[in-house]
Design a protein around this motif. Structure first.
Motif, PDB file in Angstrom:
ATOM      1  N   ASN A 221      -8.548  14.200  -5.086  1.00 35.08           N
ATOM      2  CA  ASN A 221      -9.984  14.470  -5.203  1.00 35.08           C
ATOM      3  C   ASN A 221     -10.430  14.189  -6.631  1.00 35.08           C
ATOM      4  O   ASN A 221      -9.724  14.527  -7.592  1.00 35.08           O
ATOM      5  CB  ASN A 221     -10.284  15.930  -4.861  1.00 35.08           C
TER       6      ASN A 221
ATOM      7  N   SER B 284      -8.114   7.714  -3.143  1.00 30.43           N
ATOM      8  CA  SER B 284      -9.012   8.714  -2.546  1.00 30.43           C
ATOM      9  C   SER B 284      -8.332   9.499  -1.431  1.00 30.43           C
ATOM     10  O   SER B 284      -8.654  10.671  -1.193  1.00 30.43           O
ATOM     11  CB  SER B 284     -10.266   8.028  -2.001  1.00 30.43           C
ATOM     12  N   SER B 285      -7.394   8.861  -0.737  1.00 28.04           N
ATOM     13  CA  SER B 285      -6.681   9.565   0.329  1.00 28.04           C
ATOM     14  C   SER B 285      -5.688  10.598  -0.226  1.00 28.04           C
ATOM     15  O   SER B 285      -5.302  11.528   0.477  1.00 28.04           O
ATOM     16  CB  SER B 285      -5.931   8.566   1.217  1.00 28.04           C
TER      17      SER B 285
ATOM     18  N   TYR C  37      -8.523  12.896 -11.542  1.00 32.75           N
ATOM     19  CA  TYR C  37      -8.098  12.983 -10.149  1.00 32.75           C
ATOM     20  C   TYR C  37      -7.041  14.077 -10.009  1.00 32.75           C
ATOM     21  O   TYR C  37      -6.116  14.170 -10.811  1.00 32.75           O
ATOM     22  CB  TYR C  37      -7.535  11.648  -9.667  1.00 32.75           C
TER      23      TYR C  37
ATOM     24  N   ARG D 169       0.952   4.170  -2.815  1.00 35.71           N
ATOM     25  CA  ARG D 169       0.810   5.597  -2.501  1.00 35.71           C
ATOM     26  C   ARG D 169       1.959   6.401  -3.112  1.00 35.71           C
ATOM     27  O   ARG D 169       1.755   7.482  -3.661  1.00 35.71           O
ATOM     28  CB  ARG D 169       0.773   5.787  -0.992  1.00 35.71           C
TER      29      ARG D 169
ATOM     30  N   ALA E 119       0.828  -1.210   0.000  1.00 36.79           N
ATOM     31  CA  ALA E 119       0.000   0.000   0.000  1.00 36.79           C
ATOM     32  C   ALA E 119       0.858   1.254   0.000  1.00 36.79           C
ATOM     33  O   ALA E 119       0.517   2.259  -0.645  1.00 36.79           O
ATOM     34  CB  ALA E 119      -0.926  -0.010   1.217  1.00 36.79           C
TER      35      ALA E 119
ATOM     36  N   GLU F 246      -6.953  -2.296  -1.942  1.00 37.30           N
ATOM     37  CA  GLU F 246      -7.002  -0.957  -1.373  1.00 37.30           C
ATOM     38  C   GLU F 246      -6.643   0.147  -2.376  1.00 37.30           C
ATOM     39  O   GLU F 246      -6.424   1.297  -1.985  1.00 37.30           O
ATOM     40  CB  GLU F 246      -6.086  -0.853  -0.151  1.00 37.30           C
TER      41      GLU F 246
ATOM     42  N   ASP G 129      -8.405   1.899  -4.587  1.00 39.50           N
ATOM     43  CA  ASP G 129      -9.302   3.062  -4.580  1.00 39.50           C
ATOM     44  C   ASP G 129      -9.204   3.847  -3.278  1.00 39.50           C
ATOM     45  O   ASP G 129      -9.316   5.083  -3.280  1.00 39.50           O
ATOM     46  CB  ASP G 129     -10.741   2.612  -4.825  1.00 39.50           C
ATOM     47  N   ASP G 130      -9.000   3.157  -2.162  1.00 38.05           N
ATOM     48  CA  ASP G 130      -8.876   3.855  -0.880  1.00 38.05           C
ATOM     49  C   ASP G 130      -7.609   4.717  -0.852  1.00 38.05           C
ATOM     50  O   ASP G 130      -7.636   5.869  -0.386  1.00 38.05           O
ATOM     51  CB  ASP G 130      -8.846   2.845   0.269  1.00 38.05           C
ATOM     52  N   VAL G 131      -6.503   4.164  -1.346  1.00 37.81           N
ATOM     53  CA  VAL G 131      -5.250   4.927  -1.370  1.00 37.81           C
ATOM     54  C   VAL G 131      -5.380   6.118  -2.318  1.00 37.81           C
ATOM     55  O   VAL G 131      -4.946   7.239  -1.997  1.00 37.81           O
ATOM     56  CB  VAL G 131      -4.077   4.023  -1.796  1.00 37.81           C
TER      57      VAL G 131
ATOM     58  N   ARG H  10      -8.518   8.368 -14.291  1.00 40.93           N
ATOM     59  CA  ARG H  10      -8.205   7.076 -13.685  1.00 40.93           C
ATOM     60  C   ARG H  10      -7.531   6.130 -14.675  1.00 40.93           C
ATOM     61  O   ARG H  10      -6.613   5.399 -14.326  1.00 40.93           O
ATOM     62  CB  ARG H  10      -9.483   6.443 -13.139  1.00 40.93           C
TER      63      ARG H  10
END
Length: 199
Positions: free
Chosen positions: A125, A121-122, A138, A85, A81, A115, A117-119, A99
Motif C-alpha cells: 500500500n 500495488s498487489s 510503500y 514479486r 513477473a 507490470e 507498478d501492478d506487481v 519507490r
C-alpha cells in the motif's frame, strides 16, 4: 688449621650457590617457567584462530547450499513477473520503503517490466506523506488475511540478496506477521462461531 678452614669455607660457599641455583630453577615464580607457559598459550592462539576460520567457512558453505536448494525450486521456472514479486516482497518485509529505494534494490531488468507498478500495488500500500518534508513510501500489504497468508507462503529467510543483518530483521518482521495472521484467524473463527450460534 687455616687450610682446612679455607677448604670448609669454599665447600660451604659452593653448596649455598648450588642450593640457590636449584631453588631458583624449581620456583613456580621463575620467569623462565612463566615464559614457557606463555609460549604454550601463544602456540594455541593460531590453532584457535584456524579452527574458527574453518568453522566460519563450513557455515558459509552450508548457507550457500540452503540458498541454492530453496531458490532453485522456487525460481528456476518462474516468470519475470514472479521474480519481480519475489524481489519486492523480500525488500518490503524489511520495512516500508519509498519507490526510489525499491527501484535501486531491484535489478534493472525487472524494474523495466511494464507490470512493475501492478506487481508493486498487489504487494504494498502506498502511504502518502503527512508532512511536506516527508516522502511517500510503500508498506507491505497486511490489512487482510489473504495478503498476510500469501507473504507467509512466499517469504524465504535464506533470500540470496540478504545480508546477515537483513536476515535477522526480516525474520523479526515475519514473526510479527505470523502473529497477526494467527490473531486474524482466531477473530474470524470466533465471528463464524458466533454467527452459527445465533442462527
Amino acid at each position: 688449621s687455616s687450610g682446612e678452614a679455607e677448604q670448609r669455607g669454599s665447600s660451604g660457599a659452593d653448596y649455598a650457590s648450588a642450593t640457590d641455583s636449584l631453588g631458583a630453577s624449581s620456583s613456580p615464580h621463575d620467569p623462565r617457567h612463566a615464559g614457557g607457559r606463555g609460549e604454550s598459550h601463544g602456540s594455541r592462539a593460531p590453532e584457535k584462530a584456524k579452527a574458527e576460520a574453518e568453522l566460519a567457512l563450513v557455515q558459509e558453505f552450508l548457507s550457500f547450499l540452503i540458498v541454492l536448494m530453496t531458490h532453485h525450486q522456487r525460481l528456476v521456472h518462474a516468470t519475470a513477473a514472479q521474480l519481480l514479486r519475489c524481489e519486492l516482497l523480500h525488500r518490503l518485509i524489511l520495512g516500508p520503503m519509498p519507490r526510489s529505494e525499491l527501484v535501486k534494490a531491484v535489478s534493472q531488468e525487472l524494474v523495466d517490466l511494464p507490470e512493475f507498478d501492478d506487481v508493486l500495488s498487489s504487494l504494498a500500500n502506498l502511504r502518502f506523506p503527512v508532512k511536506a518534508e516527508e516522502r511517500g513510501h510503500y508498506e507491505l500489504r497486511a490489512d487482510d488475511a489473504e495478503s498476510v497468508a500469501a507473504v507467509c507462503r512466499e517469504f524465504n529467510p535464506y533470500y540470496f540478496h540478504y545480508t546477515s543483518a537483513d536476515t535477522q530483521k526480516a525474520r523479526e518482521n515475519f514473526a510479527k506477521l505470523q502473529q497477526r495472521r494467527l490473531r486474524t484467524a482466531g477473530a474470524t473463527a470466533g465471528a463464524t462461531a458466533a454467527a452459527a450460534a445465533a442462527a
